[in-house]
Motif scaffolding. Sequence first.
Motif, PDB file in Angstrom:
ATOM      1  N   PHE A  11       8.291  -1.441   3.212  1.00 25.87           N
ATOM      2  CA  PHE A  11       8.021  -1.449   1.779  1.00 25.87           C
ATOM      3  C   PHE A  11       8.322  -2.860   1.309  1.00 25.87           C
ATOM      4  N   ALA A  12       7.393  -3.456   0.545  1.00 25.77           N
ATOM      5  CA  ALA A  12       7.525  -4.874   0.212  1.00 25.77           C
ATOM      6  C   ALA A  12       7.279  -5.107  -1.275  1.00 25.77           C
ATOM      7  N   PRO A  13       8.279  -4.862  -2.123  1.00 24.49           N
ATOM      8  CA  PRO A  13       8.095  -5.069  -3.559  1.00 24.49           C
ATOM      9  C   PRO A  13       8.188  -6.535  -3.963  1.00 24.49           C
ATOM     10  N   SER A  14       7.532  -6.870  -5.068  1.00 23.92           N
ATOM     11  CA  SER A  14       7.652  -8.204  -5.656  1.00 23.92           C
ATOM     12  C   SER A  14       8.653  -8.121  -6.806  1.00 23.92           C
ATOM     13  N   PRO A  15       9.588  -9.056  -6.890  1.00 26.20           N
ATOM     14  CA  PRO A  15      10.642  -8.976  -7.918  1.00 26.20           C
ATOM     15  C   PRO A  15      10.198  -9.498  -9.273  1.00 26.20           C
ATOM     16  N   THR A  16       9.162  -8.867  -9.821  1.00 27.56           N
ATOM     17  CA  THR A  16       8.653  -9.287 -11.122  1.00 27.56           C
ATOM     18  C   THR A  16       9.173  -8.398 -12.249  1.00 27.56           C
ATOM     19  N   GLY A  17      10.094  -7.510 -11.926  1.00 25.93           N
ATOM     20  CA  GLY A  17      10.673  -6.607 -12.908  1.00 25.93           C
ATOM     21  C   GLY A  17      11.349  -5.453 -12.214  1.00 25.93           C
ATOM     22  N   ALA A  18      11.800  -4.486 -12.995  1.00 28.04           N
ATOM     23  CA  ALA A  18      12.456  -3.315 -12.427  1.00 28.04           C
ATOM     24  C   ALA A  18      11.448  -2.488 -11.622  1.00 28.04           C
ATOM     25  N   LEU A  19      11.954  -1.680 -10.706  1.00 28.14           N
ATOM     26  CA  LEU A  19      11.088  -0.813  -9.913  1.00 28.14           C
ATOM     27  C   LEU A  19      10.493   0.265 -10.823  1.00 28.14           C
ATOM     28  N   HIS A  20       9.167   0.291 -10.940  1.00 28.08           N
ATOM     29  CA  HIS A  20       8.525   1.293 -11.786  1.00 28.08           C
ATOM     30  C   HIS A  20       8.019   2.445 -10.928  1.00 28.08           C
ATOM     31  N   PHE A  21       7.457   3.445 -11.578  1.00 22.08           N
ATOM     32  CA  PHE A  21       7.094   4.668 -10.873  1.00 22.08           C
ATOM     33  C   PHE A  21       6.029   4.438  -9.797  1.00 22.08           C
ATOM     34  N   GLY A  22       5.047   3.585 -10.080  1.00 19.84           N
ATOM     35  CA  GLY A  22       4.024   3.311  -9.070  1.00 19.84           C
ATOM     36  C   GLY A  22       4.614   2.715  -7.805  1.00 19.84           C
ATOM     37  N   SER A  23       5.605   1.832  -7.966  1.00 23.73           N
ATOM     38  CA  SER A  23       6.272   1.254  -6.801  1.00 23.73           C
ATOM     39  C   SER A  23       7.106   2.300  -6.068  1.00 23.73           C
ATOM     40  N   LEU A  24       7.692   3.230  -6.817  1.00 22.95           N
ATOM     41  CA  LEU A  24       8.447   4.298  -6.177  1.00 22.95           C
ATOM     42  C   LEU A  24       7.531   5.151  -5.293  1.00 22.95           C
ATOM     43  N   VAL A  25       6.314   5.419  -5.755  1.00 19.51           N
ATOM     44  CA  VAL A  25       5.358   6.171  -4.933  1.00 19.51           C
ATOM     45  C   VAL A  25       5.107   5.444  -3.620  1.00 19.51           C
ATOM     46  N   ALA A  26       4.927   4.124  -3.682  1.00 18.43           N
ATOM     47  CA  ALA A  26       4.700   3.343  -2.470  1.00 18.43           C
ATOM     48  C   ALA A  26       5.927   3.364  -1.559  1.00 18.43           C
ATOM     49  N   THR A 186       3.809  -1.822  12.633  1.00 25.56           N
ATOM     50  CA  THR A 186       2.712  -1.155  13.331  1.00 25.56           C
ATOM     51  C   THR A 186       1.750  -0.465  12.374  1.00 25.56           C
ATOM     52  N   GLN A 187       2.219  -0.117  11.175  1.00 20.35           N
ATOM     53  CA  GLN A 187       1.331   0.457  10.162  1.00 20.35           C
ATOM     54  C   GLN A 187       1.800   0.010   8.782  1.00 20.35           C
ATOM     55  N   VAL A 188       0.851  -0.484   7.999  1.00 22.68           N
ATOM     56  CA  VAL A 188       1.119  -0.896   6.628  1.00 22.68           C
ATOM     57  C   VAL A 188       0.721   0.253   5.713  1.00 22.68           C
ATOM     58  N   VAL A 189       1.694   0.787   4.976  1.00 20.41           N
ATOM     59  CA  VAL A 189       1.452   1.866   4.016  1.00 20.41           C
ATOM     60  C   VAL A 189       1.755   1.297   2.635  1.00 20.41           C
ATOM     61  N   ARG A 190       0.753   1.243   1.776  1.00 24.92           N
ATOM     62  CA  ARG A 190       0.906   0.610   0.467  1.00 24.92           C
ATOM     63  C   ARG A 190      -0.127   1.184  -0.489  1.00 24.92           C
ATOM     64  N   GLY A 191      -0.131   0.706  -1.734  1.00 23.88           N
ATOM     65  CA  GLY A 191      -1.015   1.231  -2.749  1.00 23.88           C
ATOM     66  C   GLY A 191      -2.467   0.825  -2.545  1.00 23.88           C
ATOM     67  N   ALA A 192      -3.372   1.633  -3.064  1.00 18.93           N
ATOM     68  CA  ALA A 192      -4.801   1.391  -2.913  1.00 18.93           C
ATOM     69  C   ALA A 192      -5.270   0.154  -3.670  1.00 18.93           C
ATOM     70  N   ASP A 193      -4.448  -0.417  -4.537  1.00 22.25           N
ATOM     71  CA  ASP A 193      -4.828  -1.653  -5.212  1.00 22.25           C
ATOM     72  C   ASP A 193      -4.952  -2.813  -4.222  1.00 22.25           C
ATOM     73  N   LEU A 194      -4.363  -2.661  -3.030  1.00 22.03           N
ATOM     74  CA  LEU A 194      -4.427  -3.709  -2.013  1.00 22.03           C
ATOM     75  C   LEU A 194      -5.469  -3.413  -0.939  1.00 22.03           C
ATOM     76  N   LEU A 195      -6.250  -2.370  -1.144  1.00 23.48           N
ATOM     77  CA  LEU A 195      -7.279  -2.004  -0.173  1.00 23.48           C
ATOM     78  C   LEU A 195      -8.249  -3.164   0.060  1.00 23.48           C
ATOM     79  N   ASP A 196      -8.598  -3.851  -1.002  1.00 25.14           N
ATOM     80  CA  ASP A 196      -9.566  -4.945  -0.914  1.00 25.14           C
ATOM     81  C   ASP A 196      -8.999  -6.165  -0.181  1.00 25.14           C
ATOM     82  N   SER A 197      -7.675  -6.272  -0.111  1.00 21.53           N
ATOM     83  CA  SER A 197      -7.046  -7.401   0.584  1.00 21.53           C
ATOM     84  C   SER A 197      -7.032  -7.217   2.097  1.00 21.53           C
ATOM     85  N   THR A 198      -7.140  -5.986   2.551  1.00 19.50           N
ATOM     86  CA  THR A 198      -6.951  -5.714   3.973  1.00 19.50           C
ATOM     87  C   THR A 198      -7.961  -6.430   4.857  1.00 19.50           C
ATOM     88  N   PRO A 199      -9.268  -6.459   4.551  1.00 16.74           N
ATOM     89  CA  PRO A 199     -10.185  -7.214   5.418  1.00 16.74           C
ATOM     90  C   PRO A 199      -9.806  -8.689   5.551  1.00 16.74           C
TER      91      PRO A 199
END
Length: 303
Positions: A11-26, A186-199
């Motif tokens: 899990f790799a959060p960015s420290p741009t603020g407190a942990l919000h609910f979307g980050s908790l899901v990830a 071995t596996q990156v599990v993260r939010g779908a907002d980064l789907l476009d970055s994967t290629p």
Amino acid sequence: MPHPTDYRGRFAPSPTGALHFGSLVAALGSWLVARHAGGEWLVRVEDLDPPREVPGAAQAQLRTLEHFGLHADGAIVRQSERGHLYQAALDRLLASGDAFACHCSRGALAASGGIHRRCVPGARRHDPAIRLRVPDRAVIAFDDPVHGRIEQDVATGVGDFVLRRADGPWAYQLAVVVDDADQGITQVVRGADLLDSTPRQILLQQRLGLPTPAYLHLPLVLDGDGRKLSKSQAALPVDDHAPMPALVAAWRVLGQDARAVAEAATPERFLALALPAFEPGRIPRGPVALRAAMHNTGAIDAD
């Protein structure tokens, strides 16, 4: 729990603020997938962009994870301390001709929608960016357990992308590729907002001769106006002192059976009940509305 494997997630959060609910899901989703596989779960602080970083946010996020019972297997890694690894990778790409200095301004790329395919003739600046040289056809495909087959031509969809920004900081795409390889992810599990970055990341892995991990993208949480939660006024921090409502809501976002954790009163008990009941095949593909996830949980004010 399954027998130990070589699986390693993070899990790799960015420290741009407190942990919000979307980050908790990830965080919860990546923890569950790792533990379901009998593997390790690491935490990495992605503090690459000092102007956007909120002082104290990284420690606050790590504290929140502890309050929620999500404990990393090993020391916390911080990208701000790993510049030498990124520089070594960049030097290799420059030496091979796979990377180049780019003097183009954003304005110069406006006509092409920001997609860089060739530098503007005669453009010079004292602080050029460094980009990956993407061939005219660079089709990257991968299989996501939630989203299915994903395919993108990086050349037409993204173009030559930045590895080091003109103002100095390392670009996310380079840092995350180097870090995932260095940590043996071995596996990156993260939010779908980064789907476009994967290629882009897979292409960069190929250029650097690094292994490509598997990828799984979790559903986004949207506010009432359909905006990604991290960009919404609804992105209130989860409550360190009342973790249960948010954990139950995150479990719902992941498509899991709420009855499995109905008797949990503490994070430790929640995770103990959730792990054997977790079914990765139930993770939904589409986004989930915040209000629906929070219904009757009292997690945060969804208005």
